[in-house]
Design an enzyme around this catalytic site. Structure first.
Site: not given
Ligand code: DGJ
Length: 743
Positions: A53, A482, A484, A552
């Protein structure tokens, strides 16, 4: 059958080779979670769940005067707040009458062979040798008639259970999902658990963090519309004492590429609850009568043999159950050179041919033409969306360029960023309403680009058609896909005002449809994913991409950490890694040894390299092929932790038959006049002898036991950032003969 239903006890036992997961239809038809751990017989574990409880923890109305039954303290399979359970929960639904109640009780179940599939979302499939059974168990709210079906597919030999949930609106008015998690995992005792996650940032993805559970809600999440650089949709819960080799660890990988959420709460009684699924922030999903909504799947595993074993389970599964591309197992992936860090936007067809010619001598087998080949694209301010060849740069046309590259004996790869649009593009001028922008406001720019409303059918069709047209126009072997920027300004001009809470999830569903229409229709093309590096590296993406550009950041020493963290979930064969000009103080050989902990390639201008460097690269490309099977299909062991103050960073891959291994050691620091250091191997056969070679010279013949417990002595009088590749091969000559180590 890996799923056993005991109808008298009303228990479901889900068995994999090494684990058991048990649930039970309990009091008042609530579905209780009883156990997830090492494999046990088919017994009823209800004795583990005690009842008291508990003050301020209410009782369901129909438990009458029984005050010991409170959902606030009971372990359950799927949870909701409105029934007196104040912990984090799995579902929040606004019913047609405006109420937020969901009181889910068992109504039915079915068990069948093979894994479940989901509407528009990727799932794992059964490999030829797998035994897979599925349990679908449905709970229902008897007033609203909203049903939730809990889906469990048991991959018996793989030690993986795939889970998801499906909501069905069985009522007669529109409901709105405010939160719907893929999984709820309750632990009867969570106070000795650590939470392991993979936080990071752009250029420093998937670092690792381990923290004890404390009495609050730990949140691991992305709200960026992509699975993100900042967090990964993976967590592990491990016993505080668990190490690489010992102790309990639970892994959870969400197969989803958008905003996600994992919450873990240690409650007032030291019980722990984990929920994981789509991020509920800015999420509100209407479901009409008769309609269904599926959550993404979670891949979960358990082991009591430590974190390495957990990683091996995932590595094996990712290699065999997510992606049917021939490039996973049957066709070797070529050594590639990518033009990005070599030329950025500044190239034309002649430059590409020059790079390809120079790269041939480095053992490169494929050139990848990165960003800049299409529309008006001389920098990152224009051109996205215009997927046709820029004939000022590619003067001979794409078909001819690829032909000339092929004539050099090289394959050809190409870059796309399909989901984005530049304001300075023909696409934007023609369809300004295809971007995500809230009426009366300006959309957030990022890298000076906007996001297409990929949830919208016309946009999907345009992308499928325009990308496929390019792919079908030349002999393209590889695509880098990709994205971005993160996703903001959630708005779709194709939806009504009360449907805007769907936008983020619809984007992800739309993306999967686009990828189905491009990737699945081109089985002979190898696809690599990329999101400004590893910003959308997840297990859903790996159903499409055989590899993912890890980061990157190509600095080799940073990559030691990146590979270490990533390896908790991702196998070597999925991690894109290149040798570049970054960190000139690190020798090429060392950069290559580190890139071989991934899929290997180059990111530099081959035309500017010295003969000596070209020769060094050729040797490394040959090594990549020599060790391909070991690295791509072997068991991967983390031998040291680069996040700690270590002089040596080391890892090892061991063939499945354990007769061959490659130990890589990088000296990251040399203490003056320091002690002799040893690297201890793992995964070898104890009483098997191995020849230990470096650069083709046998250093010693030693037993697996000696190599695992005595280790390999690493030379001291060397330069910093030296790489040692130790190749171990089983030998029958157990005569103790010593090579050049003999002194
Ligand atoms: C980000 C990617 O990680 C890079 O390797 C390259 O392809 C650029 N974009 C290109 O804009």
């Amino acid at each position: 059958m890996s799923i056993v239903y005991n109808s008298s006890k009303k228990t479901f036992s889900l068995h994999t080779a090494g684990t058991t997961y048990q649930l039970k239809i309990g009091n008042l038809n609530y579905v209780k979670h009883l156990y997830y751990g090492a494999r046990i017989p088919d017994e009823d574990l209800i004795y583990l769940v005690r009842r008291y409880d508990r003050g301020f923890s209410g009782n369901p109305y129909d438990s009458l005067k029984e005050r010991t039954f409170s959902l606030d303290a009971q372990p359950q399979e799927f949870t909701t707040q409105q029934q007196g359970d104040f912990r984090i929960n799995s579902i929040e639904v606004q019913n047609a009458d405006g109420s937020f109640s969901f009181n889910g009780r068992y109504v039915s179940h079915q068990i069948y062979k093979g894994p479940f599939t989901l509407h528009g979302l990727p799932t794992a499939f059964a490999d030829e040798q797998d035994t897979v059974d599925t349990l679908e168990l449905t709970i229902e709210d008897s007033v609203s008639k909203v049903q939730v079906t809990l889906l469990y597919s048991v991959f018996e030999e793989k030690n993986i259970i795939m889970r998801a949930a499906r909501v069905r609106n069985g009522g007669d008015g529109r409901i709105s999902l405010k939160r719907i998690m893929s999984l709820n995992m309750d632990y009867l005792n969570g106070k000795d658990l650590d939470l392991i996650s993979l936080p990071g940032r752009y250029g420093q993805e998937r670092q690792i963090e381990r923290q004890p559970l404390t009495h609050h809600v730990h949140k691991i999440r992305s709200g960026r519309g992509i699975s993100s650089h900042q967090q990964n949709p993976f967590i592990a819960l491990a016993e505080r004492t668990a190490t690489e080799d010992y102790g309990s660890a639970y892994g959870f990988a969400l197969m989803y590429s958008g905003s996600f959420l994992a919450e873990v709460e240690l409650d007032q009684y030291d019980q722990a609850r984990l929920v994981m699924g789509i991020n509920d922030r800015l999420f509100s999903y209407p479901v009409d009568p008769g309609q269904e909504f599926d959550t993404p799947a979670v891949l979960m595993t358990y082991t009591h043999k430590g974190l390495t074993k957990m990683s091996h389970t995932y590595h094996n599964f990712i290699r065999s159950n997510l992606n049917r591309s021939k490039f996973v197992r049957d066709v070797r992936r070529p050594v590639l050179i990518n033009t990005w860090e070599a030329a950025f936007f500044n190239f034309d067809d002649e430059k590409l041919i020059e790079i390809a010619k120079a790269a041939k001598g480095m053992g490169v087998e494929m050139i990848v033409m990165d960003d800049g080949w299409f529309g008006k694209r001389d920098d990152d301010n224009s051109g996205l969306g215009d997927w046709y060849v820029n004939e000022k740069k590619i003067k001979c046309g794409l078909t001819e360029l690829v032909r000339q590259i092929n004539d050099l004996g090289m394959k050809f790869g190409i870059w796309f960023e399909p989901e984005m649009v530049s304001e300075d593009s023909d696409l934007f001028r023609a369809h300004p309403d295809w971007v995500m922008e809230i009426p009366g406001r300006h959309a957030v720019r990022s890298r000076n680009q906007l996001v297409l409303d990929v949830g919208r059918k016309e946009v999907q069709d345009y992308l499928i058609e325009s990308v496929n047209r390019i792919l079908d126009s030349a002999n393209i072997y590889y695509v880098k896909w990709d994205i971005n920027r993160a996703i903001t300004d959630l708005w779709s001009n194709a939806l009504t005002a009360d449907e805007q809470g769907e936008v983020s999830h619809r984007y992800v569903l739309g993306l999967y449809r686009v990828m189905d229409g491009i990737i699945k229709t081109h089985p002979d093309i190898m696809f690599e994913g990329c999101a400004g590096g590893g910003g959308r590296f997840d297990t859903a993406m790996l159903t499409y991409f055989v590899q993912y550009w890890s980061s990157d950041n190509t600095k080799p020493l940073d990559n030691l950490k990146l590979h270490y963290g990533s390896s908790f979930l991702y196998p070597v064969c999925t991690m894109g890694a290149h040798v570049s000009e970054a960190s000139p103080m690190v020798p090429f050989e060392t950069k290559a040894a580190i890139a071989m902990c991934g899929t290997f390639g180059y990111e530099l201008d081959a035309t500017k390299m010295k003969k000596k460097e070209i020769r060094a690269c050729k040797k490394m490309s040959e090594l990549y092929h020599k060790y391909y099977d070991l690295n791509f299909f072997g068991d991967y062991y983390r031998l040291s932790n680069p996040f700690e103050q270590v002089n040596l960073v080391a890892w090892e891959t061991v063939s499945k038959d354990r007769l061959e291994a490659l130990v890589t050691v990088i000296t990251v620091n040399l203490t003056v006049n320091g002690p002799q250091e040893y690297i201890k191997c793992k995964g070898l056969i104890a009483d098997q002898y191995y020849q230990l070679e470096r650069d083709g010279i046998c250093l010693v013949t030693a037993s697996g036991m000696a190599l695992m417990h005595g280790g390999i002595p690493i030379p001291r009088e060397i330069l910093e950032f030296t790489a040692f590749l130790y190749h171990l091969k089983a030998t029958s000559t157990g005569d103790g003969s010593h090579g050049s180590f003999d002194e």
